[in-house]
Design a protein around this motif. Structure first.
Motif, PDB file in Angstrom:
ATOM      1  N   THR A 239       0.846  -1.043   0.535  1.00 50.06           N
ATOM      2  CA  THR A 239       0.330   0.247  -0.379  1.00 50.06           C
ATOM      3  C   THR A 239       1.252   1.267  -0.142  1.00 50.06           C
ATOM      4  O   THR A 239       0.387   2.219  -0.394  1.00 50.06           O
ATOM      5  CB  THR A 239      -0.810   0.170   0.981  1.00 50.06           C
ATOM      6  N   GLU A 240       2.444   1.373   0.623  1.00 51.44           N
ATOM      7  CA  GLU A 240       3.068   2.315   0.361  1.00 51.44           C
ATOM      8  C   GLU A 240       2.987   2.551  -1.607  1.00 51.44           C
ATOM      9  O   GLU A 240       3.172   2.389  -1.952  1.00 51.44           O
ATOM     10  CB  GLU A 240       4.178   1.897   0.748  1.00 51.44           C
ATOM     11  N   PRO A 241       3.185   3.701  -1.550  1.00 48.39           N
ATOM     12  CA  PRO A 241       3.674   5.138  -2.446  1.00 48.39           C
ATOM     13  C   PRO A 241       4.131   4.503  -3.438  1.00 48.39           C
ATOM     14  O   PRO A 241       4.399   4.146  -4.385  1.00 48.39           O
ATOM     15  CB  PRO A 241       3.778   6.261  -2.177  1.00 48.39           C
TER      16      PRO A 241
ATOM     17  N   VAL B 234       3.234   0.708  -7.728  1.00 50.28           N
ATOM     18  CA  VAL B 234       3.654  -0.378  -9.287  1.00 50.28           C
ATOM     19  C   VAL B 234       3.552  -1.503  -9.514  1.00 50.28           C
ATOM     20  O   VAL B 234       3.372  -2.526  -9.981  1.00 50.28           O
ATOM     21  CB  VAL B 234       4.834   0.138  -9.690  1.00 50.28           C
ATOM     22  N   VAL B 235       4.067  -2.250  -8.075  1.00 51.65           N
ATOM     23  CA  VAL B 235       4.053  -3.637  -7.526  1.00 51.65           C
ATOM     24  C   VAL B 235       2.552  -4.321  -8.063  1.00 51.65           C
ATOM     25  O   VAL B 235       2.451  -5.179  -8.478  1.00 51.65           O
ATOM     26  CB  VAL B 235       4.973  -4.165  -6.579  1.00 51.65           C
ATOM     27  N   ARG B 236       1.796  -3.425  -6.923  1.00 49.81           N
ATOM     28  CA  ARG B 236       0.747  -3.251  -6.380  1.00 49.81           C
ATOM     29  C   ARG B 236      -0.102  -3.708  -7.975  1.00 49.81           C
ATOM     30  O   ARG B 236      -0.779  -4.561  -8.729  1.00 49.81           O
ATOM     31  CB  ARG B 236      -0.190  -2.806  -5.579  1.00 49.81           C
ATOM     32  N   ASN B 237      -0.083  -2.558  -8.705  1.00 46.34           N
ATOM     33  CA  ASN B 237      -0.426  -3.132 -10.077  1.00 46.34           C
ATOM     34  C   ASN B 237      -0.253  -3.828 -10.608  1.00 46.34           C
ATOM     35  O   ASN B 237      -0.726  -4.353 -12.006  1.00 46.34           O
ATOM     36  CB  ASN B 237       0.184  -1.118 -10.593  1.00 46.34           C
ATOM     37  N   GLU B 238       0.696  -3.992 -10.730  1.00 44.13           N
ATOM     38  CA  GLU B 238       1.115  -5.733 -11.457  1.00 44.13           C
ATOM     39  C   GLU B 238       0.835  -6.450 -11.039  1.00 44.13           C
ATOM     40  O   GLU B 238       0.434  -7.537 -11.961  1.00 44.13           O
ATOM     41  CB  GLU B 238       2.957  -5.376 -12.047  1.00 44.13           C
TER      42      GLU B 238
END
Length: 678
Positions: free
Chosen positions: A654-656, A660-664
């Motif tokens: 959840t950290e900004p 990019v990892v979350r989206n991937e």
């Protein structure tokens, strides 16, 4: 067309269709440099000489000329397309393989590119070669066509790919951006830049593969309550101090400690126990079962075959003799009346240890309080089958111990079994003699049989293993039945006695033959690889493997493990013809030189690739397009550390900096989450 043949539907699919290799075309040769069978690049002019032949032999011919001479070009198919696209007298860059035909060179189906376009695109000399289907090639879509399509996509002004790795990881490893990596992969400018692009993209593949595994592991630990086994009580202590028939190895003690720690955390244990043949995995499983008993819970042990289940039953019965604990065996062969009694006792808790096969999965097999599930040779069970067993626990899920006798290299374990904790028994029991392994050719069989006679005269027993049951017209192999005839010429009946075992026999008949051999009522067992797992005959000290070159290394090592179980010196003889390929010779040399299952598994992976290893054909491996588990061990280790740090610092991404990892991760299709059942 690309969609139906290559799965390329979007621009993203196109850019993810990576080259399989590169050809270095940095140098332009002269016609005078041509050599038979060698591919070269030339610069010159084309002049057509016309069509020759009729029907299927009709072909288009042309001359390619530079300042040193000329060479004939020929097209047996696609000639009309070449006539339309290639300009008479035009200057071209040619790439093709020259071959001598009627005392002069000719090049069939050369690749041609307009010289001006070649110069304009600033070619580095590294030409990507893409995987294609035969159907696409027939439709005149070759690697160059695909390269042009991909180049056009990359050359678009708006070409810019979103970043898929966190900034701190890019900085830590000095990786290039995603856009630069993809551009360089498809349109390389120089070798150094291409290597940087490949390193970044390989890392990314392994990073997300391991991230999926570790998130699944973390989710399981959060979502599924684990039984807390705090007590190390009378059963464990009595057995450990008074009943163990031999001293545990340091490796066994270490693994038992790891299991004890798992069982008292309140998190479900999901542990993979690797150990070579004869390293003492069953003893570790027995100690784990005693911990479950001391905490008031039942254990079940599931094996893939009735023979292996019976072997575990016998081992557990021997281990626990005199302790008032009676293991129970349940297989498909269990009689109806006995089965009913077992099910009743299991449901009310009177059975503490149940050992069996797929029969343990039947819907009417219910446990009073299942606390530990031990699964042996796990790759022989389907995932859904294992799930059925896992679900037989109460509201608290049972601890899972998966055992495999197929050693897996560390790198493979970190990726394929990323969501399991891995324990390795890398030490053999004291006093165990190393099996002497030799490679002999078929013409030396008389000497081999003389040696077998000497050993049998000393009271030993022998296995002879064949790869086929019946003769095959396609494969020049000794079958089991003709092999039996061959062996009896050297060791005739009734002076020598035989058991015959193969996969097509009925279970009862197979078991009967096994028992005859086990009880030393027969001296020689002629068998197929059905004996690879599950036969424990300490008196058997000779293993002859016929046509050994037809077996993989893992299988040869498993077969060899059937001997060397007693106190006498044991021998494994690999029998082949002289006609061996390079890979077969490597396998024979490896078996002769090493008895270390982990070293053998490493060589096996180098020879065959990770996707072919027994028990490791899992979807994660197929996700790797660039990374190679055989050669990228350093990447696997470094990504594992990075992923563990990432999850420890930001479990939910959840950290900004990790968006990019979350989206991937969100792009990865939802899959059935089987990790909870190993």
């Amino acid at each position: 067309m690309l969609g139906s043949h290559l799965g390329i539907v979007t621009i993203a699919d196109l850019l993810s269709h990576y080259p399989v290799r590169y050809e270095d075309r940095s140098k332009i040769h002269k016609v005078s440099d041509l050599s038979d069978g060698i591919s070269m690049q030339l610069a010159g002019n084309i002049s057509f000489s016309g069509w020759e032949g009729e029907g299927k032999s009709k072909r288009l011919k042309a001359w390619f000329t530079d300042d040193t001479g000329k060479v004939e070009l020929v097209w047996f198919s696609g000639g009309k397309w070449v006539e339309e696209k290639v300009k008479e007298g035009g200057r071209y860059i040619l790439f093709g393989k020259a071959q001598i035909y009627r005392n002069s060179f000719s090049i069939a189906h050369p690749e041609l590119e307009d010289a001006e376009k070649y110069i304009a695109r600033g070619a580095s000399g590294l030409v990507p070669i893409y995987p294609l289907t035969e159907q696409l090639r027939k439709r005149k879509i070759d690697s160059k066509t695909l390269a042009d399509i991909i180049r056009n996509a990359i050359d678009m002004q708006e070409f810019m790919l979103p970043e898929t790795l966190p900034y701190d990881i890019l900085q830590k490893h000095q990786f290039v951006s995603k856009s630069e990596a993809i551009r360089e992969l498809h349109v390389p400018t120089k070798t150094e830049n291409l290597e940087k692009a490949q390193a970044r993209l390989k890392y990314e593949e392994i990073f997300y593969l391991q991230l999926r595994h570790l998130i699944l592991k973390k989710n399981n630990q959060t979502n599924y309550k684990g039984l807390i086994f705090n007590t190390i009580g009378d059963n464990f202590n009595t057995f450990f101090h008074h009943h163990i028939p031999f001293d545990l190895t340091g490796a066994q003690k270490r693994v038992v400690k790891e299991i004890r720690e798992d069982m008292r955390t309140g998190v479900q244990m999901n542990r993979l126990l690797q150990g070579d043949v004869g390293s003492g995995k069953t003893m570790v499983a027995a100690l784990a079962a005693l911990i479950a008993m001391d905490n008031g819970f039942q254990t079940c042990i599931m094996a893939p075959t009735a023979i292996l289940a019976a072997q575990h039953f016998q081992a557990f019965s021997e281990f626990l003799k005199g302790m008032g604990i009676r293991p129970v065996l349940l297989t498909g062969n269990t009689r109806k009346k006995e089965r009913k009694e077992i099910i009743e006792k299991l449901a009310d808790g009177r059975i503490e240890v149940l050992i069996g096969t797929h029969a343990l999965l039947e819907h009417d097999v219910k446990y009073h309080n299942l606390g530990l599930v031990v699964i042996d040779e796990q790759h022989r069970f389907g995932v859904a089958q294992r799930a059925k067993l896992w679900e037989k626990g109460s509201e608290y899920v049972p601890h899972i111990l998966v055992m495999t006798a197929t050693p897996i290299p560390r790198t493979l374990a970190l990726t394929v079994y990323g969501e399991l904790d891995v324990s390795i028994i890398d030490e053999m029991p004291a006093g165990r003699k190393e099996i002497k392994t030799v490679h002999r050719y078929t013409e030396q069989r008389a000497f081999v049989m003389d040696f077998a006679k000497e050993q049998i005269a000393l009271g030993r027993q022998m296995y002879v293993v064949f790869p086929l049951i019946e003769d095959s017209d396609k494969l020049n192999l000794q079958s089991l039945m003709s092999g039996y005839d061959m062996i009896t010429e050297y060791l005739p009946t009734p002076e020598y006695t035989y058991s015959i075992v193969h996969g097509k026999m009925k279970p009862d008949e197979k078991e009967h033959q096994m028992q005859l051999f086990k009880q030393h009522k027969t001296q020689i067992m002629i068998a197929t690889t059905v004996i690879e797992v599950g036969v424990n005959v300490p008196n058997a000290s000779i293993m002859i493997i016929e046509n050994a070159d037809r077996f993989g290394l893992a299988q040869l090592h498993q077969l060899r493990g059937r001997v060397g179980r007693g106190t006498e010196q044991s021998f494994c003889i690999l029998s082949t013809t002289h006609q061996l390929g390079k890979s077969a010779r490597t396998r024979m040399k490896t078996m002769v030189k090493s008895s270390d299952g982990f070293h053998i598994a490493q060589v096996d992976m180098e020879l065959r690739g990770p996707g072919d290893m027994d028990g490791t054909k899992q979807s994660g491996i197929l996700d790797l397009k660039l990374a190679d588990l055989k050669t990228d061990e350093h990447l696997i280790v470094s990504t594992r550390k990075d992923v563990e740090i990432l999850i420890d610092q930001d479990e939910w991404l959840t950290e900004p900096k990790n968006i990019v990892v979350r989206n991937e991760m969100d792009k990865i299709p939802n899959r059935t989450v089987w990790s909870k059942i190993s």
